[in-house]
Structure formats: structure tokens, C-alpha cells
Design a protein around this motif. Structure first.
Motif, short mmCIF file in Angstrom:
data_model
loop_
_atom_site.label_atom_id
_atom_site.label_comp_id
_atom_site.label_asym_id
_atom_site.label_seq_id
_atom_site.Cartn_x
_atom_site.Cartn_y
_atom_site.Cartn_z
N THR A 114 0.84 -1.19 0.00
CA THR A 114 0.00 0.00 0.00
C THR A 114 0.88 1.24 0.00
OG1 THR A 114 -0.16 0.22 2.41
CG2 THR A 114 -1.77 -1.22 1.33
N ILE A 115 0.30 2.34 -0.45
CA ILE A 115 0.95 3.64 -0.42
C ILE A 115 0.38 4.39 0.77
CG2 ILE A 115 1.25 5.83 -1.65
CD1 ILE A 115 0.71 4.14 -4.26
N GLN A 116 1.24 4.80 1.71
CA GLN A 116 0.76 5.51 2.89
C GLN A 116 1.53 6.82 3.05
OE1 GLN A 116 0.69 3.39 6.62
NE2 GLN A 116 -0.04 5.17 7.77
N GLU A 117 0.91 7.90 2.59
CA GLU A 117 1.50 9.22 2.70
C GLU A 117 0.64 10.16 3.55
OE1 GLU A 117 4.58 10.30 1.25
OE2 GLU A 117 4.78 8.11 1.12
N HIS A 118 -0.52 9.68 3.99
CA HIS A 118 -1.42 10.47 4.82
C HIS A 118 -1.57 9.84 6.20
CE1 HIS A 118 -2.79 13.50 1.95
NE2 HIS A 118 -2.81 12.54 1.03
N GLU A 119 -2.10 10.62 7.14
CA GLU A 119 -2.27 10.15 8.51
C GLU A 119 -3.60 9.45 8.73
OE1 GLU A 119 -1.75 13.53 11.01
OE2 GLU A 119 0.31 13.91 10.34
N THR A 120 -4.58 9.75 7.90
CA THR A 120 -5.92 9.17 8.09
C THR A 120 -6.63 9.10 6.73
OG1 THR A 120 -7.98 9.35 9.38
CG2 THR A 120 -6.96 11.41 8.66
N SER A 121 -7.95 9.02 6.74
CA SER A 121 -8.74 8.74 5.53
C SER A 121 -8.34 9.59 4.33
CB SER A 121 -10.22 9.01 5.82
OG SER A 121 -10.65 8.33 6.96
N VAL A 122 -8.33 8.94 3.16
CA VAL A 122 -8.11 9.63 1.89
C VAL A 122 -9.44 9.66 1.15
CG1 VAL A 122 -6.82 9.65 -0.27
CG2 VAL A 122 -5.71 8.86 1.84
N TYR A 123 -9.90 10.87 0.80
CA TYR A 123 -11.23 11.02 0.21
C TYR A 123 -11.23 11.17 -1.30
CZ TYR A 123 -13.21 11.74 4.88
OH TYR A 123 -13.62 11.57 6.18
N LYS A 124 -10.10 11.57 -1.88
CA LYS A 124 -10.10 11.83 -3.32
C LYS A 124 -8.77 11.44 -3.93
CE LYS A 124 -12.34 13.95 -6.81
NZ LYS A 124 -13.77 13.95 -7.10
N LEU A 125 -8.84 10.83 -5.12
CA LEU A 125 -7.66 10.46 -5.91
C LEU A 125 -7.82 11.05 -7.31
CD1 LEU A 125 -7.47 6.65 -5.01
CD2 LEU A 125 -6.07 8.49 -4.01
N VAL A 126 -6.77 11.71 -7.79
CA VAL A 126 -6.81 12.28 -9.14
C VAL A 126 -5.47 12.02 -9.81
CG1 VAL A 126 -7.05 14.37 -10.52
CG2 VAL A 126 -8.38 14.13 -8.41
N SER B 12 -7.18 14.49 1.80
CA SER B 12 -7.31 13.64 2.98
C SER B 12 -7.99 14.35 4.14
CB SER B 12 -5.93 13.15 3.43
OG SER B 12 -5.96 12.52 4.69
N ALA B 13 -8.53 13.53 5.03
CA ALA B 13 -9.10 14.05 6.27
C ALA B 13 -8.05 14.62 7.20
CB ALA B 13 -9.87 12.94 7.00
N ASP B 14 -6.76 14.40 6.91
CA ASP B 14 -5.72 15.02 7.73
C ASP B 14 -5.51 16.49 7.39
OD1 ASP B 14 -4.14 15.08 5.42
OD2 ASP B 14 -2.86 13.42 6.03
N GLY B 15 -6.30 17.01 6.44
CA GLY B 15 -6.27 18.43 6.11
C GLY B 15 -5.28 18.80 5.03
N THR B 16 -4.67 17.82 4.38
CA THR B 16 -3.68 18.11 3.35
C THR B 16 -4.07 17.52 2.00
OG1 THR B 16 -2.30 16.15 3.75
CG2 THR B 16 -1.83 18.12 5.07
N ALA B 17 -3.63 18.21 0.95
CA ALA B 17 -3.62 17.66 -0.40
C ALA B 17 -2.17 17.42 -0.77
CB ALA B 17 -4.28 18.62 -1.38
N LYS B 18 -1.90 16.31 -1.46
CA LYS B 18 -0.52 15.98 -1.79
C LYS B 18 -0.41 15.54 -3.25
CE LYS B 18 0.81 14.63 2.90
NZ LYS B 18 1.57 13.66 3.74
N CYS B 19 0.74 15.85 -3.82
CA CYS B 19 1.11 15.30 -5.12
C CYS B 19 2.08 14.17 -4.86
CB CYS B 19 1.75 16.38 -5.99
SG CYS B 19 2.38 15.74 -7.56
#
Length: 397
Positions: free
Chosen positions: A224-236, A251-258
């Protein structure tokens, strides 16, 4: 003090009063629908000016952004519709996942019902359409922690997928990888109510979970890919000028990441929105984020700095979609919300800056000077019990 206030905290009262004030604003040229809006996708017939939205009232609506009009309503479910997608050989079929655990479909042009897909044992929360060879495929993800693969033409279920080695929670979103997918096998990424992103290679006859290299473990594989602390809501997956097809996440952790494909889907850039994020839209110049704090935030992609926060919605924003300009210069972004409105925001810098100044000017006027209202308040058509269910659906962690 009203009766309802006896059961509210001071913070709840303050929040409600602020939302009552915000309802009067016209920022983003709101189109007011009859219930909460839970998802949005482009209309393939007119992607720059028309969208399809999923409503808590159990409807999918086709909405023309330019005329602010509903041009088609797709009916069938009696429960909220959580997600919407468009597929078929000619992009002519609308699919909707519902609280009733079913996937409904209609002819895009006529609204006539087509197949009803039955198999999930809980809310259907995400849908993607793709092709395997000459077969149209529908992939669904649900709160039952399952991903199901369907022959879209016949309604037959081809696969039911679950992670056999780790605890995969409710599926929040699915996205097709445009780089690794082939006519014989499609690669789908899944996000769920845990921090893990999983990838699946799916053919007509089989499926497998794809590992990825873990740079921190000297080239060992990770499932698995784990770059967030909690739920991921969107993938693009980014397309267009980005040939690498990097993966963007909210993510529910308040961040968007590339997440860089070249770096084995580890974090390349991070944008700290500051509250639960429901959606992210990258463009060449900007990164747009939105979620529970009600603001659409626009980030300068070159510097990573926040360019502006667009205030207009008065409840949680549930989704974003890019409205592409055919000339590639005047893109806009469309946001939808629990407040029952669809709003559209410019992404040209001059227009964006003018809008920010307009918002500041209007907000600086004395209280009571702006009396205009939006008419329907978009509160939805749900009972108190259904409101509680919706809150559970939106915060399924």
C-alpha cells in the motif's frame, strides 16, 4: 431563546448564525438545487459548461452552468445518491451509486433507465468507468469495504475485490491509472477510510494487488501507499501536460498531496488546507482544494503558497471538478456542497484577483446592508434520522 437553542452549545449556535448570514451571498454565481449535493462530474457532451451532480434527494441532475438550469433529471433511487459517473462506448450512460446499496444507470440523452447493479451490502460511494478490450467496465467501491467490477453492458459482476492482507475500510474513492492501464488490463487506485492507497490490476478473468517500491526500505516492496495520517477522500491522476501521471490526493488530515510516480508515489508537494479535505483539482498554474471548512482555496503551484480563499459556500464542500476551456486558457472550477448549491469560480489570475477584491468589498459593508437571499436554502429533504446518517456517511472514518 428558541426551543432548539436549549439543546445547542454556544459554538453550535454561533456556527448556525454565521451560516444564516452567509446564505445571502452570491459569490460563485450559485445555482440552487433542491437538496444537498454530494458529488459532481463533467458532462461529456459539454464538459466546459455542463455537469452531472448527485443529490441527497435521490436524484442525478444534468445542469447547464451557463444558463443555471437543470436540463435533465435522472430518477429511480429513493435514497441519497453518493456518487455519479459517465461511461459506455459513446460516453452515453449515467451511473449513480446510492445509499440503497445499488448502482442505477440511465441513458444520458433521454434519461431512460438501464441496468440496475445489485451486489454491495452498504452505501455505494465511488464509481469509475473504463474499458477492457471491447467490453465496457464499471468499477464500484462501497462502505462494505468491497470493490466490485461489472460488465457494464450486461450487468454481470466479474470480480469482488478485498485486501487479503490488511484491514481495508470503507472505500472512499477510485481512480483509473492512465499510464499503467492497457486494453487488456486496467489499473485502478482505491482510497478508503484508512490512510492506505491500494492499486489493483484488473483483467476480465483476474485481478491482483500491485506492490510499489518503498524507497525508505532500500527497495523493498510495499503493498500500500501511505503518505497520509488518516482517511483519503479523493484520488486524481494528473493527465495533460504531466506525462508522468502523478497522483493527487485529498485527505481528512487536512492536506492535499502530489505523489510522484517517478519517486514511487511518495510526496512531491503538499498543501495544508487545514481541515478535512474532500477534493483537489490540479492545473498547470494552480492547485484547488476544498472540504469541510466551506472555502475553495487556490494555491500557486509554482511557489506552493496560498493565492486566495474563495468564500461563498455556507456548508461543507463535497466535490470539485475542472471546467476545461477548449482553448486551454480560461479554465474554471466548479464546486458543490451540502448547502445545496453549485458554484463556479474563475482560474484566470486577473479574474480571480478581481473576484477576491469584490468579496472583500461586499464583506466589509455594514451588517444588514446586503439583504439579498438565494431563495431555497438548500437544507435538503432529509429527516433528522437521515441527517444523522448523512453525517456518518460524510465522516466514515
Amino acid at each position: 431563546m428558541t426551543t432548539v437553542s436549549l439543546f445547542e452549545t454556544d459554538a453550535s449556535i454561533e456556527k448556525r448564525e454565521k451560516r444564516e448570514v452567509k446564505k445571502a451571498n452570491k459569490f460563485g454565481n450559485p445555482i440552487v438545487l433542491k437538496s444537498k449535493v454530494l458529488a459532481v462530474v463533467n458532462d461529456p457532451a459539454s464538459p466546459s459548461s455542463s455537469v452531472l451532480v448527485a443529490e441527497a434527494a435521490g436524484k442525478v441532475r444534468r445542469v447547464n452552468i451557463e444558463t443555471s438550469s437543470v436540463t435533465k433529471t435522472y430518477q429511480g433511487p429513493t435514497n441519497p445518491v453518493c456518487c455519479v459517473a459517465v461511461g459506455g462506448r459513446r460516453n452515453d450512460v449515467v451511473y449513480a451509486g446510492s445509499w440503497d446499496k445499488c448502482i442505477w444507470s440511465w441513458d444520458l440523452a433521454t434519461g431512460q433507465p438501464k441496468h440496475k447493479f445489485i451486489g454491495h451490502s452498504d452505501f455505494v460511494k465511488s464509481l469509475v468507468c473504463t474499458r477492457l478490450g471491447d467490453t465496457d467496465i464499471l468499477v464500484s467501491g462501497g462502505s462494505d469495504k468491497k470493490i466490485m467490477v461489472w460488465d457494464a453492458g450486461t450487468g454481470a459482476r466479474l470480480h469482488t475485490i478485498q485486501d487479503p492482507t490488511t484491514t481495508m475500510l470503507a472505500i472512499q474513492h477510485l481512480a483509473v491509472d492512465p499510464v499503467l492501464s492497457t486494453p487488456e488490463a486496467v489499473v485502478v487506485a482505491s482510497a478508503s477510510s484508512d490512510p492506505h492507497i491500494r492499486r489493483w490490476r484488473i483483467s476480465k478473468d483476474s485481478y491482483e494487488q500491485l506492490p510499489e517500491i518503498d524507497p525508505s526500505l532500500h527497495g523493498a516492496e510495499r503493498l500500500t501507499i501511505q503518505e497520509h495520517e488518516t482517511s483519503v477522500y479523493k484520488l486524481v491522476f494528473e493527465e495533460g501536460n504531466n506525462e508522468d501521471g502523478d497522483l493527487w490526493t485529498a485527505s481528512a488530515d487536512g492536506t492535499a498531496k502530489c505523489l510522484s510516480r517517478a519517486r514511487h508515489f511518495t510526496t512531491e508537494d503538499e498543501y495544508a488546507h487545514g481541515d478535512y479535505l474532500r477534493a483537489v483539482v490540479p492545473t498547470d498554474a494552480w492547485v484547488v482544494t476544498a472540504g469541510r471548512d466551506e472555502d475553495v482555496k487556490v494555491w500557486d503551484r509554482s511557489s506552493g503558497n496560498l493565492h486566495c480563499a474563495l468564500e461563498g459556500h455556507y456548508d461543507e464542500i463535497t466535490d470539485l471538478v475542472l471546467l476545461p476551456d477548449p482553448r486551454g486558457t480560461h479554465h474554471r472550477v466548479c464546486s458543490v456542497s451540502i448547502d445545496g448549491t453549485i458554484r463556479t469560480w474563475p482560474l484566470m489570475k486577473e479574474q480571480l484577483d478581481n473576484l477576491v477584491e469584490e468579496i472583500k468589498t461586499i464583506q466589509s459593508k455594514p451588517a444588514g446592508e446586503e439583504k439579498e437571499t438565494n431563495g431555497t436554502n438548500g437544507a435538503g429533504m432529509l429527516t433528522a434520522e437521515e441527517e444523522a446518517e448523512l453525517a456518518e456517511l460524510m465522516d466514515d472514518d
